[in-house]
Design an enzyme around this catalytic site. Structure first.
Site, PDB file in Angstrom:
ATOM      1  N   GLU A 105     -10.418  -1.255   3.508  1.00  0.00           N
ATOM      2  CA  GLU A 105     -11.575  -1.612   2.670  1.00  0.00           C
ATOM      3  C   GLU A 105     -12.686  -2.277   3.489  1.00  0.00           C
ATOM      4  O   GLU A 105     -13.817  -2.394   3.002  1.00  0.00           O
ATOM      5  CB  GLU A 105     -11.138  -2.560   1.551  1.00  0.00           C
ATOM      6  CG  GLU A 105     -10.254  -1.891   0.501  1.00  0.00           C
ATOM      7  CD  GLU A 105      -9.743  -2.885  -0.555  1.00  0.00           C
ATOM      8  OE1 GLU A 105      -9.222  -2.428  -1.571  1.00  0.00           O
ATOM      9  OE2 GLU A 105      -9.847  -4.111  -0.354  1.00  0.00           O
ATOM     10  N   HIS A 111     -11.880  -9.012  -2.438  1.00  0.00           N
ATOM     11  CA  HIS A 111     -12.015  -8.849  -3.902  1.00  0.00           C
ATOM     12  C   HIS A 111     -10.664  -8.841  -4.630  1.00  0.00           C
ATOM     13  O   HIS A 111     -10.396  -7.961  -5.438  1.00  0.00           O
ATOM     14  CB  HIS A 111     -12.805  -7.567  -4.212  1.00  0.00           C
ATOM     15  CG  HIS A 111     -12.149  -6.294  -3.734  1.00  0.00           C
ATOM     16  ND1 HIS A 111     -12.850  -5.237  -3.225  1.00  0.00           N
ATOM     17  CD2 HIS A 111     -10.853  -5.908  -3.695  1.00  0.00           C
ATOM     18  CE1 HIS A 111     -12.021  -4.268  -2.904  1.00  0.00           C
ATOM     19  NE2 HIS A 111     -10.798  -4.641  -3.189  1.00  0.00           N
ATOM     20  N   HIS A 119      -4.945  -6.441   4.807  1.00  0.00           N
ATOM     21  CA  HIS A 119      -3.895  -6.573   3.801  1.00  0.00           C
ATOM     22  C   HIS A 119      -3.210  -5.238   3.556  1.00  0.00           C
ATOM     23  O   HIS A 119      -3.808  -4.186   3.718  1.00  0.00           O
ATOM     24  CB  HIS A 119      -4.382  -7.197   2.487  1.00  0.00           C
ATOM     25  CG  HIS A 119      -5.406  -6.447   1.677  1.00  0.00           C
ATOM     26  ND1 HIS A 119      -6.656  -6.128   2.134  1.00  0.00           N
ATOM     27  CD2 HIS A 119      -5.368  -5.994   0.398  1.00  0.00           C
ATOM     28  CE1 HIS A 119      -7.349  -5.528   1.174  1.00  0.00           C
ATOM     29  NE2 HIS A 119      -6.571  -5.419   0.099  1.00  0.00           N
ATOM     30  N   HIS A 126     -10.427   1.318  -7.744  1.00  0.00           N
ATOM     31  CA  HIS A 126      -8.967   1.369  -7.550  1.00  0.00           C
ATOM     32  C   HIS A 126      -8.261   2.153  -8.653  1.00  0.00           C
ATOM     33  O   HIS A 126      -7.094   1.920  -8.937  1.00  0.00           O
ATOM     34  CB  HIS A 126      -8.389  -0.039  -7.520  1.00  0.00           C
ATOM     35  CG  HIS A 126      -8.918  -0.931  -6.451  1.00  0.00           C
ATOM     36  ND1 HIS A 126     -10.195  -1.460  -6.481  1.00  0.00           N
ATOM     37  CD2 HIS A 126      -8.355  -1.395  -5.319  1.00  0.00           C
ATOM     38  CE1 HIS A 126     -10.374  -2.216  -5.407  1.00  0.00           C
ATOM     39  NE2 HIS A 126      -9.284  -2.200  -4.690  1.00  0.00           N
TER      40      HIS A 126
HETATM   41  C1  DHB Z   1      -4.978  -7.421  -3.890  1.00  0.00           C
HETATM   42  C2  DHB Z   1      -5.992  -7.063  -2.967  1.00  0.00           C
HETATM   43  C3  DHB Z   1      -6.886  -6.029  -3.257  1.00  0.00           C
HETATM   44  O1  DHB Z   1      -7.867  -5.584  -2.406  1.00  0.00           O
HETATM   45  C4  DHB Z   1      -6.803  -5.366  -4.460  1.00  0.00           C
HETATM   46  O2  DHB Z   1      -7.737  -4.416  -4.723  1.00  0.00           O
HETATM   47  C5  DHB Z   1      -5.805  -5.682  -5.376  1.00  0.00           C
HETATM   48  C6  DHB Z   1      -4.894  -6.708  -5.081  1.00  0.00           C
HETATM   49  C7  DHB Z   1      -4.022  -8.549  -3.621  1.00  0.00           C
HETATM   50  O3  DHB Z   1      -3.958  -9.068  -2.487  1.00  0.00           O
HETATM   51  O4  DHB Z   1      -3.340  -8.975  -4.562  1.00  0.00           O
HETATM   52 FE    FE Z   2      -8.887  -3.737  -3.135  1.00  0.00          FE
END
Ligand code: DHB
Ligand code: FE
Length: 277
Positions: free
Chosen positions: A238, A12, A191, A59
């Site tokens: 997540e 997302h 990530h 978030h």
């Molecule tokens: C990014 C990924 C995320 O899960 C998020 O909530 C905000 C930013 C990103 O990779 O930029």
């Molecule tokens: Fe996120």
């Protein structure tokens, strides 16, 4: 009683919203990501769900660090989006399904999950963008948001999120309705947005996790939160939403389509559509 037709999971990343607004889905950077959704659009056109129960993590739009419920469930007639500061336009409100919300809340509390009930709930990119990706022409389903805290420690364990998902599945299947429900989970895959390991991605783990959701859905419950952070990055946790989604669908599933593409922004972008058998 209501039927669960299957589960949809996707990453997302906010930049996806910018790409949709600019209409650049077919540019080389974005094409491998957006094309992954095409077979799922076709499947959704065939199975026609009425309601989406959406596991996601806020978030900082609806809950900030001063008040952070571990698990929360929306019980509103509609869910509004608002500016999160990413520079992406806000989307129109999403319709709720309050009778299912309250049935879910009662079942979860009966099942000893101490959830927070939200009769007002702003929904952020983790809720809005996946629905836009699965239904680009406009959202035809009503929604129930379920938020799992993955932004402020301590986080709920993978095992606990799996149990929550299972209880959500029981609740949906015992809802006195002829509606067809799809369960959606958004976030991940690996990530890390900050700190020394910013940019961290773990493709072998992501692929193993995606495989496990088909045949061995409890596989990831063997890991502690700290092990999951180590393997997937601080925001990679997540993936708990994917686990809860799969637990809610339960039983055996057919893989309709999956996609995995690195990177979208800082994220390994995964997507799965699983049909309940
Ligand atoms: C990014 C990924 C995320 O899960 C998020 O909530 C905000 C930013 C990103 O990779 O930029
Ligand atoms: Fe996120």
């Amino acid at each position: 009683m209501a039927t669960i037709i299957g589960g949809l999971t996707t990453s997302h990343v906010p930049a996806i919203g910018g790409a949709i607004v600019r209409g650049v889905q077919q540019e080389p950077y974005w094409k491998p990501f957006f094309d992954g959704f095409l077979p799922v659009h076709q499947w959704l056109g065939e199975v026609k769900p009425d309601v989406a129960v959406v596991f996601y993590n806020d978030h900082g739009l609806n809950f900030f660090l001063d008040k952070m419920p571990t698990f929360s469930v929306g019980a509103a007639a509609e869910y509004r989006n608002a500016d999160e500061g990413w520079g992406i336009p806000t989307l129109p409100p999403f319709k709720g399904q309050p009778d299912l919300s309250w049935h879910l809340i009662e079942h979860l509390v009966d099942s000893e999950f101490d959830i927070t009930t939200c009769q007002e709930m702003l929904v952020d990119h983790a809720f809005t963008l996946p629905l836009k990706l699965f239904w680009p022409q406009g959202c035809p389903v009503t929604t129930v948001p379920i938020c799992i805290n993955t932004v402020q420690f301590p986080l709920p364990s993978a095992k606990r999120c799996y149990a929550l998902g299972r209880a959500v599945g029981e609740a949906i299947r015992s809802w006195d309705s002829d509606k067809r429900v799809v369960v959606v989970g958004t976030g991940g895959l690996s990530h890390q947005l900050d700190g020394e390991r910013a940019g961290f991605i773990n493709k072998p783990f992501d692929l193993k996790f995606m495989d496990s959701l088909v045949e061995d859905p409890q596989w990831a419950t063997q890991f502690s939160i700290h092990e999951l952070v180590e393997k997937t990055g601080t925001q990679g946790v997540e993936l708990l939403m994917w686990l809860a989604t799969r637990a809610a669908v339960g039983g055996r599933v057919r893989k309709v389509h999956t996609n995995y593409h690195i990177p979208i922004s800082n994220t390994a972008a995964g997507m799965m559509a699983l049909e309940a058998l």
